[in-house]
Motif scaffolding. Structure first.
Motif, PDB file in Angstrom:
ATOM      1  N   ARG A   1      -9.418  -5.341  -0.684  1.00 45.68           N
ATOM      2  CA  ARG A   1      -8.526  -4.587   0.199  1.00 45.68           C
ATOM      3  C   ARG A   1      -7.853  -3.456  -0.573  1.00 45.68           C
ATOM      4  O   ARG A   1      -7.773  -2.317  -0.101  1.00 45.68           O
ATOM      5  CB  ARG A   1      -7.469  -5.508   0.803  1.00 45.68           C
TER       6      ARG A   1
ATOM      7  N   GLU B   1      -8.358   0.542  -0.050  1.00 50.59           N
ATOM      8  CA  GLU B   1      -7.227   1.424   0.243  1.00 50.59           C
ATOM      9  C   GLU B   1      -7.192   2.599  -0.737  1.00 50.59           C
ATOM     10  O   GLU B   1      -6.941   3.745  -0.343  1.00 50.59           O
ATOM     11  CB  GLU B   1      -5.923   0.627   0.145  1.00 50.59           C
TER      12      GLU B   1
ATOM     13  N   ARG C   1      -9.987   4.933   0.509  1.00 57.47           N
ATOM     14  CA  ARG C   1      -9.684   5.602   1.785  1.00 57.47           C
ATOM     15  C   ARG C   1      -8.633   6.688   1.613  1.00 57.47           C
ATOM     16  O   ARG C   1      -8.740   7.776   2.194  1.00 57.47           O
ATOM     17  CB  ARG C   1      -9.201   4.576   2.815  1.00 57.47           C
ATOM     18  N   GLN C   2      -7.625   6.390   0.816  1.00 55.55           N
ATOM     19  CA  GLN C   2      -6.538   7.347   0.612  1.00 55.55           C
ATOM     20  C   GLN C   2      -6.846   8.360  -0.494  1.00 55.55           C
ATOM     21  O   GLN C   2      -6.057   9.263  -0.746  1.00 55.55           O
ATOM     22  CB  GLN C   2      -5.241   6.594   0.271  1.00 55.55           C
TER      23      GLN C   2
ATOM     24  N   SER D   1       0.819  -1.215   0.000  1.00 61.16           N
ATOM     25  CA  SER D   1       0.000   0.000   0.000  1.00 61.16           C
ATOM     26  C   SER D   1       0.852   1.264   0.000  1.00 61.16           C
ATOM     27  O   SER D   1       0.477   2.272  -0.605  1.00 61.16           O
ATOM     28  CB  SER D   1      -0.943  -0.003   1.200  1.00 61.16           C
TER      29      SER D   1
END
Length: 253
Positions: free
Chosen positions: A101, A105, A108-109, A60
């Motif tokens: 996932r 991510e 979210r980012q 990530s």
């Protein structure tokens, strides 16, 4: 029904000529940055970062670095993030947990302006991811790819309609033609779906046989055409400078 428009940064999809998206297929951060610099100089409408080409996609931190690097290079150009699974013609296999996932991510980012979500994944998790993306102001392109054949017109329309019903902002279908009749099937399905749905649609018939579908979007209703920049990400993509000129020559208004 008049197709509504969707805005991604300053880019408006669903009006005028089809917009041109160009994929970045770098395997590492250096290649991603190098490709981005070469591509942005050609002024595409949208950049697509194909995460399945990126070797460190499950890291990530490196994905975040890649996204930040891209933003510095491309400025206000719209950025679409895509992980194309092997089942849909991509370069890397991921299980469901890893796929969602990574999608989570990215959301979210807020690593991109738009996100590609493949229709064939678990429906409940797709709905959750869609809701999460919309809460974070990220446009969702729902997609389906068939690299073996072209389904019937009704099945193509049904798939696009399903994406629309699930809440995708844009519905995308890509199919493989085995005859010129298959290309006609895709174009007719595009025309009918574009008239029927309130969301914009993106469609293409892949390979050499289907190239005509990549230049006919304004006539039949597909709002984006994917062009080859430094490396094509799908069979039949036309080089950016050639595609831009063809779309200009074929413009309706």
């Amino acid at each position: 029904m008049k197709t509504k428009t969707v805005q991604i940064r300053k880019l408006v999809l669903g009006e005028g000529r089809p917009k041109i998206a160009v994929p970045i297929t770098g395997k590492n951060l250096l290649e991603v940055a190098d490709q981005a610099q070469k591509i942005i100089n050609q002024r595409p409408d949208m950049i697509e970062w194909r995460l399945d080409f990126f070797t460190d996609v499950t890291n990530s931190e490196k994905v975040q670095i890649g996204a930040r690097t891209l933003r510095k290079i491309i400025g206000e150009t719209a950025l679409l993030l895509t992980f194309r699974t092997q089942a849909e013609g991509g370069r890397m296999a991921l299980n469901e947990d890893d796929y969602f996932r990574i999608m989570g991510e990215v959301i979210r980012q807020k690593l991109g302006d738009a996100l590609d979500l493949e229709l064939y994944h678990d429906e409940h998790r797709l709905e959750e991811t869609l809701e999460h993306a919309h809460k974070n102001g990220i446009v969702v392109i729902m997609s389906s790819h068939n690299f073996a054949k072209t389904p019937s017109k009704d099945k193509i329309i049904a798939k696009l309609s399903s994406m629309s019903s699930m809440g995708g902002d844009i519905a995308k279908v890509a199919v493989m033609p085995n005859s010129s009749d298959d290309v006609l099937t895709l174009l007719q399905a595009t025309r009918e779906a574009a008239a029927k749905l309130s969301q914009p649609v993106i469609t293409m018939s892949m390979g050499e046989l289907g190239k005509i579908s990549r230049i006919a979007g304004e006539t039949f209703g597909s709002v984006v055409s994917f062009a080859a920049g430094t490396q094509p990400s799908a069979p039949g993509q036309i080089e950016l400078k050639h595609l831009r000129q063809i779309l200009e020559d074929l413009k309706l208004n």
